[in-house]
Design a protein around this motif. Sequence first.
Motif, PDB file in Angstrom:
ATOM      1  N   ASP A 128      -1.758   0.619 -17.250  1.00 60.52           N
ATOM      2  CA  ASP A 128      -2.919   0.973 -16.419  1.00 60.52           C
ATOM      3  C   ASP A 128      -2.674   0.653 -14.944  1.00 60.52           C
ATOM      4  O   ASP A 128      -3.608   0.627 -14.147  1.00 60.52           O
ATOM      5  CB  ASP A 128      -4.167   0.232 -16.902  1.00 60.52           C
ATOM      6  N   GLY A 129      -1.418   0.422 -14.569  1.00 57.26           N
ATOM      7  CA  GLY A 129      -1.107   0.067 -13.181  1.00 57.26           C
ATOM      8  C   GLY A 129      -0.631   1.282 -12.395  1.00 57.26           C
ATOM      9  O   GLY A 129       0.542   1.667 -12.466  1.00 57.26           O
ATOM     10  N   PHE A 130      -1.507   1.892 -11.645  1.00 56.36           N
ATOM     11  CA  PHE A 130      -1.176   3.127 -10.929  1.00 56.36           C
ATOM     12  C   PHE A 130      -0.053   2.895  -9.925  1.00 56.36           C
ATOM     13  O   PHE A 130       0.930   3.642  -9.887  1.00 56.36           O
ATOM     14  CB  PHE A 130      -2.415   3.673 -10.214  1.00 56.36           C
ATOM     15  N   VAL A 131      -0.192   1.862  -9.088  1.00 55.13           N
ATOM     16  CA  VAL A 131       0.813   1.599  -8.058  1.00 55.13           C
ATOM     17  C   VAL A 131       2.122   1.135  -8.678  1.00 55.13           C
ATOM     18  O   VAL A 131       3.206   1.572  -8.275  1.00 55.13           O
ATOM     19  CB  VAL A 131       0.291   0.568  -7.040  1.00 55.13           C
ATOM     20  N   SER A 132       2.048   0.241  -9.664  1.00 51.89           N
ATOM     21  CA  SER A 132       3.280  -0.262 -10.286  1.00 51.89           C
ATOM     22  C   SER A 132       4.042   0.873 -10.971  1.00 51.89           C
ATOM     23  O   SER A 132       5.272   0.951 -10.887  1.00 51.89           O
ATOM     24  CB  SER A 132       2.961  -1.384 -11.280  1.00 51.89           C
ATOM     25  N   ARG A 133       3.340   1.775 -11.639  1.00 52.64           N
ATOM     26  CA  ARG A 133       4.016   2.903 -12.287  1.00 52.64           C
ATOM     27  C   ARG A 133       4.598   3.866 -11.244  1.00 52.64           C
ATOM     28  O   ARG A 133       5.701   4.389 -11.412  1.00 52.64           O
ATOM     29  CB  ARG A 133       3.049   3.643 -13.205  1.00 52.64           C
ATOM     30  N   TYR A 134       3.846   4.081 -10.164  1.00 53.79           N
ATOM     31  CA  TYR A 134       4.332   4.971  -9.108  1.00 53.79           C
ATOM     32  C   TYR A 134       5.633   4.435  -8.504  1.00 53.79           C
ATOM     33  O   TYR A 134       6.606   5.180  -8.333  1.00 53.79           O
ATOM     34  CB  TYR A 134       3.271   5.118  -8.018  1.00 53.79           C
ATOM     35  N   LEU A 153      11.773   4.777   1.627  1.00 53.39           N
ATOM     36  CA  LEU A 153      10.318   4.886   1.510  1.00 53.39           C
ATOM     37  C   LEU A 153       9.656   3.774   2.318  1.00 53.39           C
ATOM     38  O   LEU A 153      10.028   2.606   2.206  1.00 53.39           O
ATOM     39  CB  LEU A 153       9.895   4.777   0.046  1.00 53.39           C
ATOM     40  N   VAL A 154       8.667   4.126   3.131  1.00 54.15           N
ATOM     41  CA  VAL A 154       7.930   3.147   3.931  1.00 54.15           C
ATOM     42  C   VAL A 154       6.583   2.880   3.269  1.00 54.15           C
ATOM     43  O   VAL A 154       5.862   3.822   2.922  1.00 54.15           O
ATOM     44  CB  VAL A 154       7.729   3.645   5.375  1.00 54.15           C
ATOM     45  N   VAL A 155       6.253   1.620   3.087  1.00 59.11           N
ATOM     46  CA  VAL A 155       4.993   1.219   2.467  1.00 59.11           C
ATOM     47  C   VAL A 155       4.211   0.340   3.428  1.00 59.11           C
ATOM     48  O   VAL A 155       4.768  -0.245   4.358  1.00 59.11           O
ATOM     49  CB  VAL A 155       5.242   0.453   1.145  1.00 59.11           C
ATOM     50  N   GLU A 156       2.926   0.268   3.205  1.00 59.43           N
ATOM     51  CA  GLU A 156       2.101  -0.662   3.974  1.00 59.43           C
ATOM     52  C   GLU A 156       2.272  -2.063   3.389  1.00 59.43           C
ATOM     53  O   GLU A 156       2.454  -2.227   2.187  1.00 59.43           O
ATOM     54  CB  GLU A 156       0.639  -0.235   3.935  1.00 59.43           C
ATOM     55  N   LEU A 157       2.201  -3.050   4.251  1.00 53.36           N
ATOM     56  CA  LEU A 157       2.433  -4.435   3.850  1.00 53.36           C
ATOM     57  C   LEU A 157       1.408  -5.333   4.512  1.00 53.36           C
ATOM     58  O   LEU A 157       1.047  -5.123   5.673  1.00 53.36           O
ATOM     59  CB  LEU A 157       3.851  -4.859   4.260  1.00 53.36           C
ATOM     60  N   SER A 158       0.909  -6.318   3.770  1.00 57.77           N
ATOM     61  CA  SER A 158       0.000  -7.309   4.357  1.00 57.77           C
ATOM     62  C   SER A 158       0.774  -8.593   4.626  1.00 57.77           C
ATOM     63  O   SER A 158       1.866  -8.807   4.095  1.00 57.77           O
ATOM     64  CB  SER A 158      -1.153  -7.612   3.397  1.00 57.77           C
ATOM     65  N   THR A 160      -3.631   0.163  -3.018  1.00 61.26           N
ATOM     66  CA  THR A 160      -3.070  -1.136  -2.643  1.00 61.26           C
ATOM     67  C   THR A 160      -3.079  -2.074  -3.846  1.00 61.26           C
ATOM     68  O   THR A 160      -4.065  -2.123  -4.586  1.00 61.26           O
ATOM     69  CB  THR A 160      -3.886  -1.775  -1.506  1.00 61.26           C
ATOM     70  N   ARG A 161      -1.988  -2.807  -4.023  1.00 60.58           N
ATOM     71  CA  ARG A 161      -1.915  -3.807  -5.089  1.00 60.58           C
ATOM     72  C   ARG A 161      -1.191  -5.051  -4.569  1.00 60.58           C
ATOM     73  O   ARG A 161      -0.478  -5.009  -3.566  1.00 60.58           O
ATOM     74  CB  ARG A 161      -1.157  -3.257  -6.301  1.00 60.58           C
ATOM     75  N   CYS A 162      -1.363  -6.154  -5.291  1.00 64.71           N
ATOM     76  CA  CYS A 162      -0.759  -7.430  -4.903  1.00 64.71           C
ATOM     77  C   CYS A 162       0.485  -7.724  -5.736  1.00 64.71           C
ATOM     78  O   CYS A 162       0.475  -7.535  -6.958  1.00 64.71           O
ATOM     79  CB  CYS A 162      -1.760  -8.571  -5.097  1.00 64.71           C
ATOM     80  N   PHE A 163       1.532  -8.176  -5.076  1.00 63.95           N
ATOM     81  CA  PHE A 163       2.769  -8.572  -5.739  1.00 63.95           C
ATOM     82  C   PHE A 163       3.321  -9.823  -5.050  1.00 63.95           C
ATOM     83  O   PHE A 163       3.128 -10.016  -3.855  1.00 63.95           O
ATOM     84  CB  PHE A 163       3.815  -7.454  -5.677  1.00 63.95           C
ATOM     85  N   SER A 164       4.026 -10.636  -5.828  1.00 63.67           N
ATOM     86  CA  SER A 164       4.594 -11.881  -5.277  1.00 63.67           C
ATOM     87  C   SER A 164       6.073 -11.707  -4.966  1.00 63.67           C
ATOM     88  O   SER A 164       6.827 -11.221  -5.819  1.00 63.67           O
ATOM     89  CB  SER A 164       4.426 -13.031  -6.280  1.00 63.67           C
ATOM     90  N   GLY A 220       0.824  -1.202   0.000  1.00 62.79           N
ATOM     91  CA  GLY A 220       0.000   0.000   0.000  1.00 62.79           C
ATOM     92  C   GLY A 220       0.856   1.249   0.000  1.00 62.79           C
ATOM     93  O   GLY A 220       1.830   1.344   0.752  1.00 62.79           O
ATOM     94  N   VAL A 221       0.528   2.191  -0.875  1.00 60.83           N
ATOM     95  CA  VAL A 221       1.218   3.480  -0.920  1.00 60.83           C
ATOM     96  C   VAL A 221       0.167   4.585  -0.877  1.00 60.83           C
ATOM     97  O   VAL A 221      -0.967   4.404  -1.334  1.00 60.83           O
ATOM     98  CB  VAL A 221       2.084   3.625  -2.186  1.00 60.83           C
ATOM     99  N   VAL A 222       0.545   5.717  -0.324  1.00 59.65           N
ATOM    100  CA  VAL A 222      -0.339   6.872  -0.274  1.00 59.65           C
ATOM    101  C   VAL A 222       0.178   7.901  -1.264  1.00 59.65           C
ATOM    102  O   VAL A 222       1.313   8.373  -1.158  1.00 59.65           O
ATOM    103  CB  VAL A 222      -0.405   7.473   1.146  1.00 59.65           C
TER     104      VAL A 222
END
Length: 387
Positions: free
Chosen positions: A133-139, A148-153, A108-112, A99-101
């Motif tokens: 069309d990937g907002f988070v991936s492009r960011y 940089l601190v990101v949210e993680l599940s 939020t997006r899923c990655f392996s 997750g990024v703000v």
Amino acid sequence: MTTSITPRSLPTRPNPPRFGKTAKSILKRRFSVVDLFEAMATPHAVDRYLELVNPMVTVRDLRAKITRVDRQTKDTVTLELRPTRQWKGFEAGQFVQIGVVVDGVRHTRCFSPANSVHRRDGRIELTIKAHADGFVSRYLRENAEPGLVVELSQAAGVFKLPEQRPDKVVLLSGGSGITPVLSMLRTLVDEGHEGDITFLHYCDTVNDVPHADALREIARENKNVTLLIASTLPGGGGDLQGFFGTEHVDIAAPWLAEAQTFLCGPPPMMNAIRKYYDERDLGDRLHTEEFQVASTVIDDIEEATGTINFSSSSVEKENAGSSLLEEAEAAGLSPEFGCRMGICFTCTAVKKSGCTKSLLTGEINDTSDEPIQLCVSRAVGDVEIDI
């Protein structure tokens, strides 16, 4: 002269005071320090205040700091992440949510993870392909930097190696689907797996393959590992040319019928490989990961009708036949979501009334007050959603 000392008897402790039932029940309640602080911090959680001092100091929230950034190819970025203490690890093949703000909005997006589960420092490696069309991936491709601190599940997903490792393994991937099977390969190598392993990756050209050098090193140092890169464009420079088929199987893994195959890639590739396995009665040996939902198509019989009422927002919209997540976004709402493919359940909301159809199974749901996943459900007639 010896002096003997007789120990004095200890005084008898008085009986503890007796309490009534109410007092006993109060004494039995155990409030943690965290609960106390959160009660005092209302309406915000403690972590909302702690992040103002240090975003990596958390009580409940799981986060990660980016410690290394590597842009290996023109459209990918590899991130090394150091999770906070809440991280429970993962199994090779599973995914996490990042997750990024951006501009005050959480995405939020899923990655392996691409690393071995046996990595000693506990860090996670993600290789992310920036889709148009990937907002988070492009960011992340454009802006990610160490610090940089990101949210993680926590890790999730059923695409993973079985506890009893197969004697023969085929790892098939295409495009960004390389990451979960690369994690499987690295994990098997770290475990000293001695069975045959074939790693077959499909790409446009070899220049598009992240971790190509790491893959070649693994194949060079492990005689039981066969690495083949198939380029689908003329002059792509691969070991093989074209698409998956019998010719590639005969070269890569002639023992494929005896192996367990793990596949992740774009839908057209996965559909073609599923068909190949099914035609040879090998479907039970094929294990797949999905990372995108096919486009929603309105049935000829079921035209999009009715009104969608997002009751908590007092917003109504005519049903256009898209997923309820897309309908909400088109209406100007911003419900939380993660994978957009029915895996992570981030976009779950309560359907108060009406009828919906699953985009995955075609199943009709007409139960009231029922939690549904917005990204893989669409309205059939009038529907009220509690968002």
